[in-house]
Scaffold this motif. Structure first.
Motif, PDB file in Angstrom:
ATOM      1  N   LEU A  68       1.225   4.114  -2.689  1.00 19.24           N
ATOM      2  CA  LEU A  68       0.894   5.484  -2.328  1.00 19.24           C
ATOM      3  C   LEU A  68       2.048   6.444  -2.581  1.00 19.24           C
ATOM      4  CD1 LEU A  68      -0.935   4.995   1.108  1.00 19.24           C
ATOM      5  CD2 LEU A  68      -1.988   5.624  -1.064  1.00 19.24           C
ATOM      6  N   LEU A  69       3.280   5.969  -2.373  1.00 24.91           N
ATOM      7  CA  LEU A  69       4.415   6.880  -2.359  1.00 24.91           C
ATOM      8  C   LEU A  69       5.459   6.569  -3.417  1.00 24.91           C
ATOM      9  CD1 LEU A  69       4.807   6.941   1.520  1.00 24.91           C
ATOM     10  CD2 LEU A  69       3.766   8.708   0.105  1.00 24.91           C
ATOM     11  N   ALA A  70       6.065   5.373  -3.342  1.00 29.28           N
ATOM     12  CA  ALA A  70       7.288   5.119  -4.100  1.00 29.28           C
ATOM     13  C   ALA A  70       7.057   4.824  -5.575  1.00 29.28           C
ATOM     14  CB  ALA A  70       8.066   3.952  -3.470  1.00 29.28           C
ATOM     15  N   GLU A  71       5.824   4.539  -6.000  1.00 22.06           N
ATOM     16  CA  GLU A  71       5.591   4.185  -7.396  1.00 22.06           C
ATOM     17  C   GLU A  71       4.962   5.327  -8.187  1.00 22.06           C
ATOM     18  OE1 GLU A  71       3.611   0.470  -7.932  1.00 22.06           O
ATOM     19  OE2 GLU A  71       5.400  -0.667  -7.390  1.00 22.06           O
ATOM     20  N   GLY A  72       5.121   6.552  -7.734  1.00 23.39           N
ATOM     21  CA  GLY A  72       4.716   7.680  -8.559  1.00 23.39           C
ATOM     22  C   GLY A  72       3.495   8.439  -8.107  1.00 23.39           C
ATOM     23  N   ALA A  73       2.787   7.940  -7.081  1.00 21.02           N
ATOM     24  CA  ALA A  73       1.579   8.637  -6.652  1.00 21.02           C
ATOM     25  C   ALA A  73       1.912  10.009  -6.085  1.00 21.02           C
ATOM     26  CB  ALA A  73       0.829   7.799  -5.613  1.00 21.02           C
ATOM     27  N   LEU A  74       2.889  10.085  -5.180  1.00 17.70           N
ATOM     28  CA  LEU A  74       3.306  11.374  -4.641  1.00 17.70           C
ATOM     29  C   LEU A  74       3.879  12.268  -5.738  1.00 17.70           C
ATOM     30  CD1 LEU A  74       3.648  12.883  -1.858  1.00 17.70           C
ATOM     31  CD2 LEU A  74       6.042  12.197  -2.009  1.00 17.70           C
ATOM     32  N   ASN A  75       4.529  11.640  -6.708  1.00 18.21           N
ATOM     33  CA  ASN A  75       5.146  12.373  -7.809  1.00 18.21           C
ATOM     34  C   ASN A  75       4.146  13.270  -8.533  1.00 18.21           C
ATOM     35  OD1 ASN A  75       7.650  12.295  -9.847  1.00 18.21           O
ATOM     36  ND2 ASN A  75       5.769  12.196 -11.043  1.00 18.21           N
ATOM     37  N   SER A  76       2.928  12.774  -8.725  1.00 21.01           N
ATOM     38  CA  SER A  76       1.922  13.521  -9.477  1.00 21.01           C
ATOM     39  C   SER A  76       1.532  14.817  -8.781  1.00 21.01           C
ATOM     40  CB  SER A  76       0.675  12.648  -9.690  1.00 21.01           C
ATOM     41  OG  SER A  76       0.993  11.519 -10.470  1.00 21.01           O
ATOM     42  N   ALA A  77       1.578  14.829  -7.457  1.00 22.13           N
ATOM     43  CA  ALA A  77       1.274  16.055  -6.727  1.00 22.13           C
ATOM     44  C   ALA A  77       2.519  16.908  -6.509  1.00 22.13           C
ATOM     45  CB  ALA A  77       0.636  15.706  -5.373  1.00 22.13           C
ATOM     46  N   VAL A 124       8.697   3.840   5.980  1.00 19.97           N
ATOM     47  CA  VAL A 124       9.496   5.056   6.118  1.00 19.97           C
ATOM     48  C   VAL A 124      10.403   5.221   4.902  1.00 19.97           C
ATOM     49  CG1 VAL A 124      11.148   6.300   7.555  1.00 19.97           C
ATOM     50  CG2 VAL A 124       9.454   4.792   8.621  1.00 19.97           C
ATOM     51  N   LEU A 125      11.023   4.134   4.477  1.00 21.29           N
ATOM     52  CA  LEU A 125      11.892   4.171   3.300  1.00 21.29           C
ATOM     53  C   LEU A 125      11.108   4.543   2.052  1.00 21.29           C
ATOM     54  CD1 LEU A 125      13.809   0.891   4.141  1.00 21.29           C
ATOM     55  CD2 LEU A 125      14.770   3.192   4.241  1.00 21.29           C
ATOM     56  N   ALA A 126       9.863   4.065   1.953  1.00 19.12           N
ATOM     57  CA  ALA A 126       9.037   4.374   0.774  1.00 19.12           C
ATOM     58  C   ALA A 126       8.805   5.865   0.644  1.00 19.12           C
ATOM     59  CB  ALA A 126       7.703   3.629   0.866  1.00 19.12           C
ATOM     60  N   GLY A 127       8.563   6.546   1.766  1.00 18.60           N
ATOM     61  CA  GLY A 127       8.364   7.987   1.712  1.00 18.60           C
ATOM     62  C   GLY A 127       9.616   8.735   1.308  1.00 18.60           C
ATOM     63  N   MET A 128      10.779   8.313   1.823  1.00 22.97           N
ATOM     64  CA  MET A 128      12.035   8.963   1.476  1.00 22.97           C
ATOM     65  C   MET A 128      12.349   8.782  -0.004  1.00 22.97           C
ATOM     66  SD  MET A 128      13.959   7.638   4.924  1.00 22.97           S
ATOM     67  CE  MET A 128      15.553   8.412   4.691  1.00 22.97           C
ATOM     68  N   VAL A 129      12.150   7.559  -0.510  1.00 23.45           N
ATOM     69  CA  VAL A 129      12.373   7.284  -1.928  1.00 23.45           C
ATOM     70  C   VAL A 129      11.432   8.116  -2.791  1.00 23.45           C
ATOM     71  CG1 VAL A 129      12.096   5.527  -3.735  1.00 23.45           C
ATOM     72  CG2 VAL A 129      13.323   4.971  -1.630  1.00 23.45           C
ATOM     73  N   ALA A 130      10.191   8.274  -2.348  1.00 23.40           N
ATOM     74  CA  ALA A 130       9.191   8.991  -3.143  1.00 23.40           C
ATOM     75  C   ALA A 130       9.598  10.445  -3.373  1.00 23.40           C
ATOM     76  CB  ALA A 130       7.837   8.924  -2.455  1.00 23.40           C
ATOM     77  N   VAL A 131      10.071  11.107  -2.330  1.00 21.95           N
ATOM     78  CA  VAL A 131      10.454  12.512  -2.478  1.00 21.95           C
ATOM     79  C   VAL A 131      11.674  12.645  -3.392  1.00 21.95           C
ATOM     80  CG1 VAL A 131      11.269  14.572  -1.280  1.00 21.95           C
ATOM     81  CG2 VAL A 131       9.480  13.162  -0.257  1.00 21.95           C
ATOM     82  N   VAL A 185      -2.565  11.399  -3.237  1.00 21.20           N
ATOM     83  CA  VAL A 185      -1.917  10.160  -2.807  1.00 21.20           C
ATOM     84  C   VAL A 185      -2.960   9.093  -2.499  1.00 21.20           C
ATOM     85  CG1 VAL A 185      -0.567   9.125  -0.942  1.00 21.20           C
ATOM     86  CG2 VAL A 185       0.201  11.246  -2.008  1.00 21.20           C
ATOM     87  N   VAL A 186      -4.009   9.487  -1.805  1.00 25.03           N
ATOM     88  CA  VAL A 186      -5.091   8.543  -1.509  1.00 25.03           C
ATOM     89  C   VAL A 186      -5.726   8.036  -2.801  1.00 25.03           C
ATOM     90  CG1 VAL A 186      -7.368   8.296  -0.443  1.00 25.03           C
ATOM     91  CG2 VAL A 186      -5.553   9.517   0.767  1.00 25.03           C
ATOM     92  N   ALA A 187      -5.962   8.959  -3.748  1.00 25.53           N
ATOM     93  CA  ALA A 187      -6.581   8.563  -5.018  1.00 25.53           C
ATOM     94  C   ALA A 187      -5.723   7.547  -5.756  1.00 25.53           C
ATOM     95  CB  ALA A 187      -6.805   9.794  -5.896  1.00 25.53           C
ATOM     96  N   ALA A 188      -4.401   7.790  -5.791  1.00 17.69           N
ATOM     97  CA  ALA A 188      -3.516   6.880  -6.515  1.00 17.69           C
ATOM     98  C   ALA A 188      -3.399   5.533  -5.817  1.00 17.69           C
ATOM     99  CB  ALA A 188      -2.140   7.519  -6.670  1.00 17.69           C
ATOM    100  N   GLY A 189      -3.651   5.501  -4.518  1.00 15.77           N
ATOM    101  CA  GLY A 189      -3.573   4.238  -3.787  1.00 15.77           C
ATOM    102  C   GLY A 189      -4.861   3.444  -3.786  1.00 15.77           C
ATOM    103  N   ILE A 190      -5.910   3.969  -4.413  1.00 15.19           N
ATOM    104  CA  ILE A 190      -7.199   3.281  -4.389  1.00 15.19           C
ATOM    105  C   ILE A 190      -7.127   1.859  -4.969  1.00 15.19           C
ATOM    106  CG2 ILE A 190      -9.536   3.302  -5.364  1.00 15.19           C
ATOM    107  CD1 ILE A 190      -9.183   5.135  -2.968  1.00 15.19           C
ATOM    108  N   LEU A 218       0.835  -1.202   0.000  1.00 13.71           N
ATOM    109  CA  LEU A 218       0.000   0.000   0.000  1.00 13.71           C
ATOM    110  C   LEU A 218       0.869   1.251   0.000  1.00 13.71           C
ATOM    111  CD1 LEU A 218      -2.669   1.541   0.232  1.00 13.71           C
ATOM    112  CD2 LEU A 218      -2.539   1.211   2.717  1.00 13.71           C
ATOM    113  N   PHE A 219       1.857   1.295   0.883  1.00 15.23           N
ATOM    114  CA  PHE A 219       2.692   2.488   0.958  1.00 15.23           C
ATOM    115  C   PHE A 219       3.620   2.608  -0.250  1.00 15.23           C
ATOM    116  CE2 PHE A 219       1.125   2.502   5.229  1.00 15.23           C
ATOM    117  CZ  PHE A 219       1.103   3.843   5.575  1.00 15.23           C
ATOM    118  N   ARG A 220       3.996   1.490  -0.816  1.00 16.79           N
ATOM    119  CA  ARG A 220       4.776   1.549  -2.055  1.00 16.79           C
ATOM    120  C   ARG A 220       3.929   2.157  -3.165  1.00 16.79           C
ATOM    121  NH1 ARG A 220       9.277  -0.313  -4.549  1.00 16.79           N
ATOM    122  NH2 ARG A 220       9.083  -1.249  -6.606  1.00 16.79           N
TER     123      ARG A 220
END
Length: 534
Positions: free
Chosen positions: A70-79, A155-162, A255-260, A66-68
């Motif tokens: 939400l964060l590491a696979e581009g979801a955070l990237n879009s925002a 935690v690592l997923a969030g760091m990688v995402a940024v 992020v929530v939308a991309a993790g749906i 889920l966190f991968r």
């Protein structure tokens, strides 16, 4: 006037070449990463099968996954990308570096709190993930252990995402994309170690593989972090930035939308958890489904979303329409043949990839049935990704979240309604429907706002893509019938894999040829643009 026209055509040509290179780079890296993930899942299937420990492991794995997602696979990237571009344009490179450093530290600290809470309340987490597990049974007890072992990954997923978002925003898409390859190389190595040992202890295998997720996250952070430190956009020391809180407020809905999609799978697993092995069957089917969906998602988030956002900031309306059109064509062009192949070849694919060791012929049939049902929703899910990228480019993250949540609700109600009669296959069908619900709602809203525009070329090409996929489907059906008994699920693994490879390669050749003949793509032009890569 001719000089102006020549300049426009030159810019369009350069943009197409750059787009082809970026899409091919990100798509190739993502495809390689997904193939490595399949190798990993093949090893897990051989080691754990679809029994008690597989159910426990896959239930626990939903948190890292889920966190991968939400964060590491581009979801955070879009925002992140539209905000980073705006801050850089308005405040300069130093402001962008402060913003990136602040986002990195803030997100890491917040996720550390979440990880500690999840580890402390792991039994409650498992009750939420798999309410059908007996709290006194082995599935529940080992799921708790596996959750605690793998939870540091978030935690690592969030760091990688940024870090990856900064690389993508600055046009260094290759470094971010190949970080995912390194992640899966580490996991494949761990699986090979488990399979080679063959000590017959699935408990040990599940624990080792849970820890391997954390090791893979560390390796990915080293790769993308090293690439960022060597670039001009490397963040400086963390400093207070007024942009962090507005960004997080803006990013959360996106992020929530991309993790749906992952949340939808989790909801389906909750419904099916009372049925032995159903959680594992849905996981294996979803892993196959994720190959094309993951490729498209990362291509859209890493390449298309920044391109649409950049054109939107320049105010070039025609360029925005072209960017949206090409994004939709690429997404649909990847999704349609994948969906057709999955429906026709569900049994050969599931059997060829997973059926060995503890994974039986019955498991193959169950996974194949779920895959065929789930694949009907693939085009809807990828279209929803493109529409969400358009909304993110306008820095509207709430609308995609709202429509995606509607899709999630549809999936949950559909799963509850279909599960009593159709079991895990009904859950898979409900997951398929959720993509179409989300895409239809979001598309209608964007059209009403006049944010969605496609050029004439897209309106001509989209029906041709459907025709090419139909031709490919006919060719695969013919080949499947000709090969006949080679796909018997009780036959040898080598025969199944060899026959599957022949059909996949042949179907791909028919599809590409049809696209060339119908004038949808120019293979020579794509190859020429790739040879011109700097």
């Amino acid at each position: 006037m001719p000089r102006i026209g020549t300049g426009i055509h030159r810019r369009m040509s350069l943009a197409r070449d750059s787009l082809a290179r970026d899409v091919t780079t990100v798509g190739s890296a993502t495809l390689l990463s997904r193939l490595l993930a399949f190798a990993r899942d093949m090893g897990i299937a051989a080691a754990l099968g679809a029994g008690v420990f597989a159910d426990a492991y896959f239930a626990a794995l939903q948190i890292p996954n889920l966190f991968r997602r939400l964060l590491a696979e581009g979801a955070l990237n879009s925002a992140f990308v539209p905000a980073w571009l705006r801050i850089r344009d308005d405040g300069g490179p130093e402001a962008a570096r402060r913003f990136a450093a602040g986002a990195f530290v803030t997100l890491a600290a917040a996720l550390l709190v979440v990880a500690l809470a999840a580890a402390l309340f792991a039994p409650t987490v498992v009750r939420l993930l798999a309410p059908g597990f007996d709290p006194a049974g082995e599935r529940f007890q080992w799921a708790v252990v596996f959750v605690r072992l793998g939870i540091p990954y978030i935690v690592l997923a969030g760091m990688v995402a940024v870090v990856a978002s900064v690389l993508n925003a600055s046009g260094r898409v290759a470094a971010a994309a190949f970080g995912n390859v390194v992640f899966n190389i580490v996991l494949v190595t761990a699986v090979v170690f488990v399979v080679v040992r063959q000590d017959g202890l699935p408990i040990t295998a599940g624990a080792f593989l849970s820890l391997a997720v954390v090791a893979a996250g560390i390796a990915q952070l080293v790769v993308v972090g090293g690439a960022l430190l060597r670039s001009a956009e490397r963040p400086g020391r963390p400093a207070p930035s007024a942009d962090i809180v507005p960004f997080l407020r803006q990013a959360l809905p996106g992020v929530v939308a991309a993790g749906i999609p992952q949340l939808t799978l989790m909801a389906g697993a909750m419904v099916a958890s009372s049925s032995p092995a159903a959680v594992a069957w849905l996981y294996y089917a979803n892993r196959l489904y994720e190959l094309p969906l993951g490729v498209v998602s990362i291509v859209v988030a890493s390449v298309m979303a920044p391109m649409i956002a950049a054109h939107l900031r320049t105010g070039a309306g025609d360029d925005v329409a072209v960017a949206q059109s090409r994004a939709l064509e690429i997404a649909v062009g990847l999704a349609l043949p994948s969906a057709v192949a999955f429906v026709i070849l569900a049994v050969p694919i599931a059997g060829g990839l997973f059926q060995r060791g503890a994974f039986s012929a019955h498991d193959t049939a169950m996974v194949a049935a779920a895959l065929a049902a789930m694949s009907a929703g693939l085009p809807g899910h990828v279209i929803e990704k493109v529409f969400a990228a358009v909304s993110f480019a306008h820095e509207d993250t709430r609308t995609p979240m709202t429509t995606a949540l509607c899709g999630l609700a549809a999936a949950a109600f559909g799963a509850l309604a279909l599960f009593p009669a159709y079991g895990h296959v009904g859950v898979a069908a409900a997951i398929a429907g959720s993509g179409w619900v989300g895409a239809a709602l979001l598309g209608a809203i964007l059209m009403r706002r006049r944010w969605l525009a496609f050029d004439r070329l897209a309106r001509r090409r989209l029906p041709l893509l459907l025709g090419a996929a139909a031709l490919m489907g006919g060719a695969i059906l013919f080949g499947h019938g000709a090969l006949g008994g080679w796909f018997d699920i009780t036959g040898s693994s080598l025969a199944r894999l060899s026959s599957l490879a022949v059909l996949v390669i042949g179907g791909l050749a028919v599809y590409v040829t049809a696209l060339q003949v119908l004038g949808v793509v120019s293979v020579a032009g794509i190859l020429a643009s790739l040879r011109g890569r700097p």
